[in-house]
Each structure stands twice: as C-alpha cells, then as structure tokens.
Design a protein around this motif. Sequence first.
Motif, PDB file in Angstrom:
ATOM      1  N   MET A  65     -22.074   1.828  11.456  1.00 20.89           N
ATOM      2  CA  MET A  65     -20.705   1.733  10.976  1.00 20.89           C
ATOM      3  C   MET A  65     -19.816   2.623  11.847  1.00 20.89           C
ATOM      4  N   PRO A  66     -19.293   2.114  12.938  1.00 12.93           N
ATOM      5  CA  PRO A  66     -18.484   2.941  13.825  1.00 12.93           C
ATOM      6  C   PRO A  66     -17.209   3.397  13.146  1.00 12.93           C
ATOM      7  N   ALA A  67     -16.811   4.635  13.432  1.00 14.11           N
ATOM      8  CA  ALA A  67     -15.595   5.181  12.831  1.00 14.11           C
ATOM      9  C   ALA A  67     -14.375   4.594  13.517  1.00 14.11           C
ATOM     10  N   ARG A  68     -13.390   4.217  12.721  1.00 14.68           N
ATOM     11  CA  ARG A  68     -12.114   3.778  13.251  1.00 14.68           C
ATOM     12  C   ARG A  68     -11.153   4.948  13.114  1.00 14.68           C
ATOM     13  N   SER A  69     -10.522   5.335  14.171  1.00 15.26           N
ATOM     14  CA  SER A  69      -9.665   6.513  14.125  1.00 15.26           C
ATOM     15  C   SER A  69      -8.423   6.236  13.289  1.00 15.26           C
ATOM     16  N   VAL A  70      -7.933   7.266  12.632  1.00 14.44           N
ATOM     17  CA  VAL A  70      -6.720   7.172  11.832  1.00 14.44           C
ATOM     18  C   VAL A  70      -5.527   7.423  12.744  1.00 14.44           C
ATOM     19  N   GLU A  71      -4.619   6.490  12.778  1.00 15.82           N
ATOM     20  CA  GLU A  71      -3.458   6.639  13.647  1.00 15.82           C
ATOM     21  C   GLU A  71      -2.424   7.584  13.048  1.00 15.82           C
ATOM     22  N   LEU A  72      -2.284   7.572  11.729  1.00 14.03           N
ATOM     23  CA  LEU A  72      -1.324   8.458  11.077  1.00 14.03           C
ATOM     24  C   LEU A  72      -1.916   9.849  10.886  1.00 14.03           C
ATOM     25  N   PRO A  73      -1.114  10.880  10.931  1.00  6.74           N
ATOM     26  CA  PRO A  73      -1.597  12.201  10.504  1.00  6.74           C
ATOM     27  C   PRO A  73      -2.097  12.118   9.065  1.00  6.74           C
ATOM     28  N   VAL A  74      -3.042  12.988   8.737  1.00  4.22           N
ATOM     29  CA  VAL A  74      -3.686  12.899   7.431  1.00  4.22           C
ATOM     30  C   VAL A  74      -2.680  12.978   6.287  1.00  4.22           C
ATOM     31  N   ASP A  75      -1.721  13.906   6.372  1.00  9.55           N
ATOM     32  CA  ASP A  75      -0.777  14.046   5.258  1.00  9.55           C
ATOM     33  C   ASP A  75       0.063  12.788   5.078  1.00  9.55           C
ATOM     34  N   GLN A  76       0.429  12.156   6.191  1.00 12.58           N
ATOM     35  CA  GLN A  76       1.188  10.916   6.096  1.00 12.58           C
ATOM     36  C   GLN A  76       0.328   9.783   5.537  1.00 12.58           C
ATOM     37  N   ALA A  77      -0.941   9.753   5.927  1.00  8.22           N
ATOM     38  CA  ALA A  77      -1.841   8.716   5.417  1.00  8.22           C
ATOM     39  C   ALA A  77      -2.037   8.855   3.913  1.00  8.22           C
ATOM     40  N   VAL A  78      -2.147  10.080   3.436  1.00  9.05           N
ATOM     41  CA  VAL A  78      -2.292  10.294   1.997  1.00  9.05           C
ATOM     42  C   VAL A  78      -1.023   9.856   1.266  1.00  9.05           C
ATOM     43  N   ARG A  79       0.134  10.199   1.818  1.00 10.89           N
ATOM     44  CA  ARG A  79       1.395   9.779   1.189  1.00 10.89           C
ATOM     45  C   ARG A  79       1.509   8.257   1.170  1.00 10.89           C
ATOM     46  N   LEU A  80       1.076   7.607   2.255  1.00 10.75           N
ATOM     47  CA  LEU A  80       1.095   6.151   2.294  1.00 10.75           C
ATOM     48  C   LEU A  80       0.178   5.564   1.226  1.00 10.75           C
ATOM     49  N   ALA A  81      -1.000   6.159   1.061  1.00 11.01           N
ATOM     50  CA  ALA A  81      -1.931   5.675   0.044  1.00 11.01           C
ATOM     51  C   ALA A  81      -1.330   5.801  -1.352  1.00 11.01           C
ATOM     52  N   VAL A  82      -0.762   6.961  -1.652  1.00 16.11           N
ATOM     53  CA  VAL A  82      -0.176   7.181  -2.973  1.00 16.11           C
ATOM     54  C   VAL A  82       1.003   6.235  -3.195  1.00 16.11           C
ATOM     55  N   ALA A  83       1.835   6.033  -2.162  1.00 16.35           N
ATOM     56  CA  ALA A  83       2.963   5.117  -2.282  1.00 16.35           C
ATOM     57  C   ALA A  83       2.474   3.694  -2.550  1.00 16.35           C
ATOM     58  N   THR A  84       1.385   3.319  -1.908  1.00 14.50           N
ATOM     59  CA  THR A  84       0.808   1.986  -2.141  1.00 14.50           C
ATOM     60  C   THR A  84       0.298   1.864  -3.561  1.00 14.50           C
ATOM     61  N   PHE A  85      -0.367   2.900  -4.042  1.00 15.05           N
ATOM     62  CA  PHE A  85      -0.855   2.868  -5.425  1.00 15.05           C
ATOM     63  C   PHE A  85       0.310   2.738  -6.406  1.00 15.05           C
ATOM     64  N   GLU A  86       1.368   3.473  -6.150  1.00 15.93           N
ATOM     65  CA  GLU A  86       2.527   3.415  -7.043  1.00 15.93           C
ATOM     66  C   GLU A  86       3.168   2.033  -7.020  1.00 15.93           C
ATOM     67  N   ALA A  87       3.247   1.443  -5.826  1.00 14.20           N
ATOM     68  CA  ALA A  87       3.886   0.131  -5.704  1.00 14.20           C
ATOM     69  C   ALA A  87       3.047  -0.967  -6.351  1.00 14.20           C
ATOM     70  N   GLU A  88       1.733  -0.825  -6.310  1.00 13.57           N
ATOM     71  CA  GLU A  88       0.863  -1.876  -6.825  1.00 13.57           C
ATOM     72  C   GLU A  88       0.268  -1.528  -8.187  1.00 13.57           C
ATOM     73  N   ALA A  89       0.775  -0.491  -8.805  1.00 16.38           N
ATOM     74  CA  ALA A  89       0.257  -0.071 -10.107  1.00 16.38           C
ATOM     75  C   ALA A  89       0.435  -1.171 -11.146  1.00 16.38           C
ATOM     76  N   ASP A  90      -0.602  -1.379 -11.928  1.00  7.94           N
ATOM     77  CA  ASP A  90      -0.588  -2.374 -12.999  1.00  7.94           C
ATOM     78  C   ASP A  90      -1.004  -1.658 -14.289  1.00  7.94           C
ATOM     79  N   PRO A  91      -0.033  -1.253 -15.099  1.00  7.83           N
ATOM     80  CA  PRO A  91      -0.375  -0.492 -16.305  1.00  7.83           C
ATOM     81  C   PRO A  91      -1.345  -1.223 -17.231  1.00  7.83           C
ATOM     82  N   ALA A  92      -1.199  -2.549 -17.330  1.00  9.12           N
ATOM     83  CA  ALA A  92      -2.089  -3.306 -18.211  1.00  9.12           C
ATOM     84  C   ALA A  92      -3.527  -3.241 -17.700  1.00  9.12           C
TER      85      ALA A  92
END
Length: 240
Positions: A1-28
């Motif tokens: 399983m070769p590693a794919r490098s992260v293009e974004l800095p880690v802090d930006q990648a985490v913020r992107l992940a959280v923003a995605t979770f917030e945008a796609e959140a389904d309370p039900a």
Amino acid sequence: MPARSVELPVDQAVRLAVATFEAEADPAYRDSLGPRYGIHANDAYGVKMASIQKLAKSLGRSQALADALWATRCYEARMLCAYVDDIEAVTPDRMDRWAADFDNWAVCDTLCFSLWDRTPHAFDRIHAWASRDEEFVKRASFALLASVALHGKGLLDDPFLDALTLIEPAAEDDRNFVKKGVNWALRAVGGRRRILNDEAIRIAERLAASNAPTPRWVGKDALKALTSPQLQERLAKKPS
C-alpha cells in the motif's frame, strides 16, 4: 500500500475534513447509529462511509495527518484515519494507543479491516490484545485476526493455527462485541484452507458442546458456516 503524499499542510487538511463533515452531516443518520447499528460514538456528524472514503482519496496518506485527525476525537475523523494513515508508519505502540481509545466497534473494525491487517505487527497485536479487559481492545484482537484471515493472501498456516488457541478462552466472554468478534475470527480462519477448517471445526464442536450459553452460541453459529456445503466445496478446490 504505497503512501500518497498529502498536498495540503496537515492543519489545512484537518480543517478541510471537518468542513466536509459539517457540510455532509445528516442528523437523522447520526441519530440512527446507536439504535440501528450499535455504534455509540461521541462527536459524530452523521457522515456515511462512502463520503469518508471519497474524502480520503483527496487527502492522501500521512502519519501526521492521521495523528491529527485521531486527536480530534471525532467519530468520522477516526474512521478516516484508516484510509489516510501511512501504513509504513504504523507501529505496535501507535496501535496500542489508538486501541485504548476505542469506544465503538465501527472504528475498531475499520482500522483492523482497512489498515492494521496489512502491517507486519498484526499477529503480535492479536496475541497481545486477546486477554485484555477492555471490551473493544479485546474485540480488536479478533477483528484483526478475522481481517488478516480474509486479506492475508499467501500467509502460512502456522500463525493462524497458533492464533486459534486464543479462541476458546475468549469465547467465555459474554460481552456482545467480544463474542461476535471471536465468532467472526473463528469463521474467517476456518475459511482459509482445509487444515485450518479442520481445526476450526474441532474448536467449534467443543464450544457448541459447552454448558455455558456464550461459548455454545459461538460454537454453534461458527459450525454452520464452517461445515456449509459452499465452503467445503471451495476448500476442496484449494491445494492442500
């Protein structure tokens, strides 16, 4: 399983992940995790697995990113770790630390099934966790054994025969997620090859004859799968 490098800095990648979770959140969907799936997770948004996996592809792989996501304690972020962690950076110590944080079967099984079963540390952790007291750490032992059995192409039989000795003591544990993990592992190992199937059947028969309800259930349920005509036909076609 070769590693794919992260293009974004880690802090930006985490913020992107959280923003995605917030945008796609389904309370039900979030509210159904416990009642419908038995997933009792803190800090969940209610994002489905397909979206988590899609996000992982855009982020690449990085130990630093995985550690940062894990530290958020967010359910979806921890699920994401299985798909963004750098497999070559996984160590027994990191596995132990993350396993100690498990509070639901979904994160436990996803890490075992999609990441840890590819590491050279899998069998060591299987043995190390099999007698642990924590429900989801102990489950991780058997979820990991099942995952290696299902994905470990070309592995020798001996490590699996050795791991099967862990089944009967653990089958005494009546906690739901432990006994189901033990049952899964027994069926998965017994589905690999004839020699493992024969030993798994012997174990399942002893468990099925137990006077105690939990080992009896583990054994009887496993026997149905291990002796099924479909499995026996498949095993007959494999080289001995």
